[in-house]
Design a protein around this motif. Structure first.
Motif, mmCIF file in Angstrom:
data_model
loop_
_atom_site.group_PDB
_atom_site.id
_atom_site.type_symbol
_atom_site.label_atom_id
_atom_site.label_comp_id
_atom_site.label_asym_id
_atom_site.label_seq_id
_atom_site.Cartn_x
_atom_site.Cartn_y
_atom_site.Cartn_z
ATOM 1 N N LEU A 199 12.066 -0.503 -4.687
ATOM 2 C CA LEU A 199 12.721 0.543 -5.387
ATOM 3 C C LEU A 199 11.065 0.966 -6.226
ATOM 4 N N TRP A 200 10.718 2.249 -6.224
ATOM 5 C CA TRP A 200 9.653 2.405 -7.599
ATOM 6 C C TRP A 200 9.180 3.889 -7.295
ATOM 7 N N SER A 201 8.249 4.077 -8.540
ATOM 8 C CA SER A 201 7.932 5.322 -9.181
ATOM 9 C C SER A 201 6.297 5.042 -9.958
ATOM 10 N N HIS A 202 5.885 6.425 -10.586
ATOM 11 C CA HIS A 202 4.726 6.660 -10.747
ATOM 12 C C HIS A 202 4.619 7.357 -12.267
ATOM 13 N N PHE A 203 4.190 6.948 -13.130
ATOM 14 C CA PHE A 203 3.943 7.394 -14.557
ATOM 15 C C PHE A 203 2.936 8.614 -14.424
ATOM 16 N N CYS A 207 0.698 -0.887 0.830
ATOM 17 C CA CYS A 207 0.215 -0.122 0.036
ATOM 18 C C CYS A 207 1.112 1.371 -0.111
ATOM 19 N N TRP A 208 0.611 2.500 -0.972
ATOM 20 C CA TRP A 208 0.909 3.596 -0.735
ATOM 21 C C TRP A 208 0.773 4.696 -0.809
ATOM 22 N N LEU A 209 -0.232 5.502 0.090
ATOM 23 C CA LEU A 209 -0.783 6.254 0.335
ATOM 24 C C LEU A 209 -1.577 6.380 1.925
ATOM 25 N N VAL A 238 -12.814 6.088 -18.164
ATOM 26 C CA VAL A 238 -13.827 4.646 -18.023
ATOM 27 C C VAL A 238 -13.633 4.680 -16.510
ATOM 28 N N TYR A 239 -12.567 5.239 -16.162
ATOM 29 C CA TYR A 239 -11.797 4.321 -14.263
ATOM 30 C C TYR A 239 -13.668 5.005 -13.441
ATOM 31 N N GLU A 240 -14.112 6.166 -13.701
ATOM 32 C CA GLU A 240 -14.605 6.947 -12.788
ATOM 33 C C GLU A 240 -16.073 6.794 -12.986
ATOM 34 N N LEU A 250 11.141 2.421 -1.066
ATOM 35 C CA LEU A 250 10.898 3.694 -0.991
ATOM 36 C C LEU A 250 10.769 4.136 -2.900
ATOM 37 N N LYS A 251 10.039 5.329 -2.466
ATOM 38 C CA LYS A 251 9.628 5.636 -3.498
ATOM 39 C C LYS A 251 9.911 6.760 -3.727
ATOM 40 N N ALA A 252 9.965 7.262 -5.208
ATOM 41 C CA ALA A 252 11.106 8.402 -6.065
ATOM 42 C C ALA A 252 9.937 8.937 -7.101
ATOM 43 N N ALA A 312 5.950 0.568 -13.417
ATOM 44 C CA ALA A 312 4.323 0.375 -14.922
ATOM 45 C C ALA A 312 3.072 0.615 -14.539
ATOM 46 N N ASN A 313 2.006 1.519 -14.329
ATOM 47 C CA ASN A 313 0.589 1.015 -14.355
ATOM 48 C C ASN A 313 0.078 0.569 -15.872
ATOM 49 N N SER A 314 -1.338 0.250 -16.056
ATOM 50 C CA SER A 314 -1.452 -0.556 -16.443
ATOM 51 C C SER A 314 -1.177 0.095 -18.397
ATOM 52 N N ALA A 315 -2.026 1.839 -18.578
ATOM 53 C CA ALA A 315 -0.987 1.866 -19.747
ATOM 54 C C ALA A 315 0.318 1.805 -20.132
ATOM 55 N N GLY A 350 4.802 14.597 -9.742
ATOM 56 C CA GLY A 350 5.033 15.610 -9.288
ATOM 57 C C GLY A 350 3.642 15.049 -8.297
ATOM 58 N N ARG A 351 3.440 13.929 -7.210
ATOM 59 C CA ARG A 351 2.391 13.927 -6.800
ATOM 60 C C ARG A 351 3.260 13.338 -5.303
ATOM 61 N N ASN A 352 2.676 12.116 -5.566
ATOM 62 C CA ASN A 352 3.827 11.683 -4.174
ATOM 63 C C ASN A 352 5.231 11.112 -4.115
ATOM 64 N N VAL A 405 4.932 -5.093 -12.921
ATOM 65 C CA VAL A 405 3.923 -4.095 -13.726
ATOM 66 C C VAL A 405 2.709 -4.350 -12.060
ATOM 67 N N ARG A 406 2.392 -3.039 -12.172
ATOM 68 C CA ARG A 406 0.907 -2.272 -10.882
ATOM 69 C C ARG A 406 -0.103 -2.218 -12.509
ATOM 70 N N THR A 407 -0.555 -3.498 -12.238
ATOM 71 C CA THR A 407 -2.123 -2.989 -13.457
ATOM 72 C C THR A 407 -3.547 -2.913 -12.432
ATOM 73 N N GLY A 408 -3.892 -1.874 -12.833
ATOM 74 C CA GLY A 408 -5.455 -1.437 -12.357
ATOM 75 C C GLY A 408 -6.972 -1.946 -13.385
ATOM 76 N N ILE A 409 -6.851 -0.809 -14.539
ATOM 77 C CA ILE A 409 -7.475 -0.218 -14.819
ATOM 78 C C ILE A 409 -7.914 -2.138 -15.977
ATOM 79 N N ALA A 410 -6.402 -1.763 -16.957
ATOM 80 C CA ALA A 410 -6.729 -3.278 -17.216
ATOM 81 C C ALA A 410 -6.709 -4.653 -17.196
HETATM 82 C C1 LIG Z 1 -4.226 3.399 -9.267
HETATM 83 C C2 LIG Z 1 -2.618 2.813 -9.478
HETATM 84 C C3 LIG Z 1 -2.208 2.148 -10.252
HETATM 85 C C4 LIG Z 1 -3.202 1.263 -11.167
HETATM 86 O O1 LIG Z 1 -3.064 2.117 -12.303
HETATM 87 P P1 LIG Z 1 -4.108 1.481 -13.580
HETATM 88 O O2 LIG Z 1 -4.012 2.749 -14.495
HETATM 89 O O3 LIG Z 1 -5.651 1.626 -12.928
HETATM 90 O O4 LIG Z 1 -3.239 0.471 -13.555
HETATM 91 C C5 LIG Z 1 -0.677 1.988 -10.328
HETATM 92 N N1 LIG Z 1 0.200 2.365 -9.435
HETATM 93 C C6 LIG Z 1 -0.184 3.208 -8.376
HETATM 94 C C7 LIG Z 1 0.930 4.274 -8.039
HETATM 95 C C8 LIG Z 1 -1.660 3.676 -8.174
HETATM 96 O O5 LIG Z 1 -2.225 4.475 -7.400
#
Ligand SMILES: *Cc1c(COP(=O)(O)O)cnc(C)c1O
Length: 387
Positions: free
Chosen positions: A171-175, A89-91, A366-368, A134-136, A213-216, A141-143, A229-234
Motif C-alpha cells: 500500500l503506497w502513496s507519493h508526496f 513499476c508504477w506508471l 537538478v533532476y532535469e 495499491l496506490k492511494a 517517502a521519496n528522497s526529500a 492529485g496525480r496518480n 523509502v523510494r530514493t531517486g535523486i539522493a
Molecule cells: C521518481 C519517483 C520517486 C523518486 O523521487 P526522488 O525525488 O528522485 O527521490 C519516488 N516515487 C515515485 C512514485 C516517483 O515517481
C-alpha cells in the motif's frame, strides 16, 4: 559502456558515473532510515541518465533490496538485463504488458479499477497470481486512488486475491511538497495515508510494505519512512532542492561528471560576435574555446551566457548561445591545447561546477539537468564490480 575504455566518442564527451559514490549514497541513506526500513533505488529514465543496469547492480550491492521504475517497459528491461530481486513499476497505461510483468515477478502498481481488470485478466491467462501494490492519492492529485474510491478498489482487490488472481503486496502513496519543509500538505498527506492504510488493513489486506517517502521525505521527514523509502535523486548524490541543503549537508556525493574535449582554441579580435545571434561580443582581443556539447546533448539552451565550465583549472562561462552540438567559452587569452578537458559538472571538490550550478544557471531543477543528458554522450561507469 562499462569500465574506463576510452573510445573516440568518449573522448569527445562523456558522462562518467562513479559507482562507488553511488554505493556510498545508498549506504548513507540506509543508515539514515535504519535497519527496519528497506530502500528502493529508483532507476527510472535510465537511472536519471546515469545508465540503468550498472546503477541497478551497484544499488543492490550497497543494500537496495528493491528497485523502482516508472514504466513496466523499464522494469522488464531490468529483468532482461539479469537483475533479480524485487522490482516495482508504477506508471501503467491501458494495454501495457501485465502478463509479462507477472511472468517477470514485478510488483505492479494499481491505482484504478481499469488496471485491476487488466491485471486480473492477465493473471488468469498466465495461470498465476500478480503481485500488486495499491496506490492511494493522499493529496498529490496525480496518480493514485482518491479516498472516496478506495473502499471499492480495496474490496475488488481482496476479491481478486481470494480468487488467486493477485496478491496485494503493498500500500503506497507519493508526496506533493516533501521538498518544502514544514509545508502543511506533508502532515495532511501522512494523516490520509494512515487512514487509507488502516482501512485496507481492517478489511483484510496484509501488505508486506507500506511506503510514501521519496528522497526529500527520506532526508527530512523521518516519520514518513514506514517499511520502505523510494530514493531517486539522493542516490545519485543530489539534494532534492537547494532549500533543503546541499549534497554535502546530507553526506551525499554526486556520481556523475560531465566533461568534453576542447575541440578548438583560437585568437579573435575585440568586438567579435560569438555563436548564433551574436549575443556575446568579445570585450577585448581574446581566445575562444569550442566545447563539442550542445542542447541535443542536454546542455540547456536556457543556460546560454551563464552555464559554468572548468577549463585548464579556471572557471569559465558559456559565451553566447548554446547551439545544438556545441558552445563556446571565452578563455581570456589562455591557450589550452585542443583536447584539454572542459568539465561542465562533477562532485564539485576539484574546482569544477556542479549539476546544481547548471540547474541554477538554467532556471530549473537538478533532476532535469541529469535526466536530459542525451544518448550521444557515452556513459562511462567507474568502479563497476564484475561478478
Ligand atoms: C521518481 C519517483 C520517486 C523518486 O523521487 P526522488 O525525488 O528522485 O527521490 C519516488 N516515487 C515515485 C512514485 C516517483 O515517481
Amino acid at each position: 559502456m562499462t569500465g574506463t575504455t576510452q573510445t573516440s566518442a568518449s573522448l569527445r564527451a562523456r558522462a562518467e558515473v562513479d559507482l562507488d559514490a553511488l554505493r556510498g549514497n545508498v549506504r548513507a541513506l540506509r543508515a539514515r532510515v535504519g535497519p527496519d526500513t528497506a530502500l528502493m533505488g529508483v532507476v527510472k529514465s535510465d537511472a536519471y541518465g546515469h545508465g540503468m543496469l550498472p546503477v541497478a547492480r551497484a544499488a543492490q550491492e550497497a543494500g537496495a533490496t528493491w528497485l523502482g521504475t516508472a514504466t513496466p517497459h523499464e522494469a522488464l528491461a531490468l529483468r532482461a538485463g539479469g537483475i533479480r530481486g524485487r522490482v516495482m513499476c508504477w506508471l501503467w497505461t491501458p494495454g501495457d504488458p501485465w502478463r509479462e510483468g507477472i511472468e517477470a515477478d514485478l510488483d505492479m502498481s494499481v491505482s484504478a479499477m481499469w488496471a485491476l481488470r487488466e491485471v486480473t485478466a492477465a493473471a488468469r491467462e498466465a495461470g498465476r497470481p500478480a503481485r500488486i501494490q495499491l496506490k492511494a492519492d493522499t493529496g498529490l492529485g496525480r496518480n493514485g486512488c482518491q479516498p472516496a474510491d478506495w473502499p471499492a478498489l480495496v474490496t475488488a482487490a481482496l476479491a481478486a486475491q481470494a480468487a488467486g488472481e493477485v496478491r496485494v503486496t503493498g500500500l503506497w502513496s507519493h508526496f506533493a511538497c516533501a521538498d518544502e519543509p514544514g509545508h502543511p500538505s506533508i502532515t495532511a498527506q501522512l494523516d490520509v495515508f494512515h487512514q487509507m492504510v488502516a482501512y485496507a488493513e481492517k478489511e483484510g489486506v496484509e501488505p508486506e510494505v507500506r511506503h510514501i517517502a521519496n528522497s526529500a521525505a527520506t532526508l527530512t521527514v523521518p516519520e514518513s519512512s514506514f517499511d520502505l523509502v523510494r530514493t531517486g535523486i539522493a542516490m545519485y548524490g543530489f539534494s532534492p532542492s537547494p532549500e533543503l541543503g546541499t549534497s554535502r549537508d546530507f553526506g551525499l556525493r554526486p556520481a556523475m561528471t560531465l566533461s568534453a574535449s576542447v575541440a578548438l582554441v583560437k585568437q579573435v579580435p575585440e568586438g567579435h560576435g560569438v555563436s548564433y545571434g551574436h549575443h556575446y561580443l568579445t570585450p577585448r582581443e581574446t581566445t575562444l574555446g569550442l566545447v563539442p556539447l550542445g542542447y541535443a546533448d542536454g546542455i540547456p539552451r536556457h543556460a546560454s551566457g551563464r552555464g559554468p565550465v572548468l577549463v585548464g583549472g579556471v572557471r569559465r562561462r558559456v559565451a553566447g548561445r548554446v547551439a545544438m552540438d556545441q558552445f563556446v567559452v571565452d578563455l581570456e587569452g589562455d591557450t589550452p591545447e585542443p583536447g584539454a578537458r572542459a568539465v561542465l559538472f562533477g562532485p564539485g571538490d576539484r574546482g569544477e561546477p556542479t549539476a546544481d550550478d547548471w540547474a541554477e544557471a538554467a532556471g530549473t531543477i537538478v533532476y532535469e539537468i541529469v535526466t536530459r543528458i542525451g544518448s550521444r554522450v557515452p556513459r562511462v561507469h567507474l568502479h563497476e564490480r564484475f561478478a
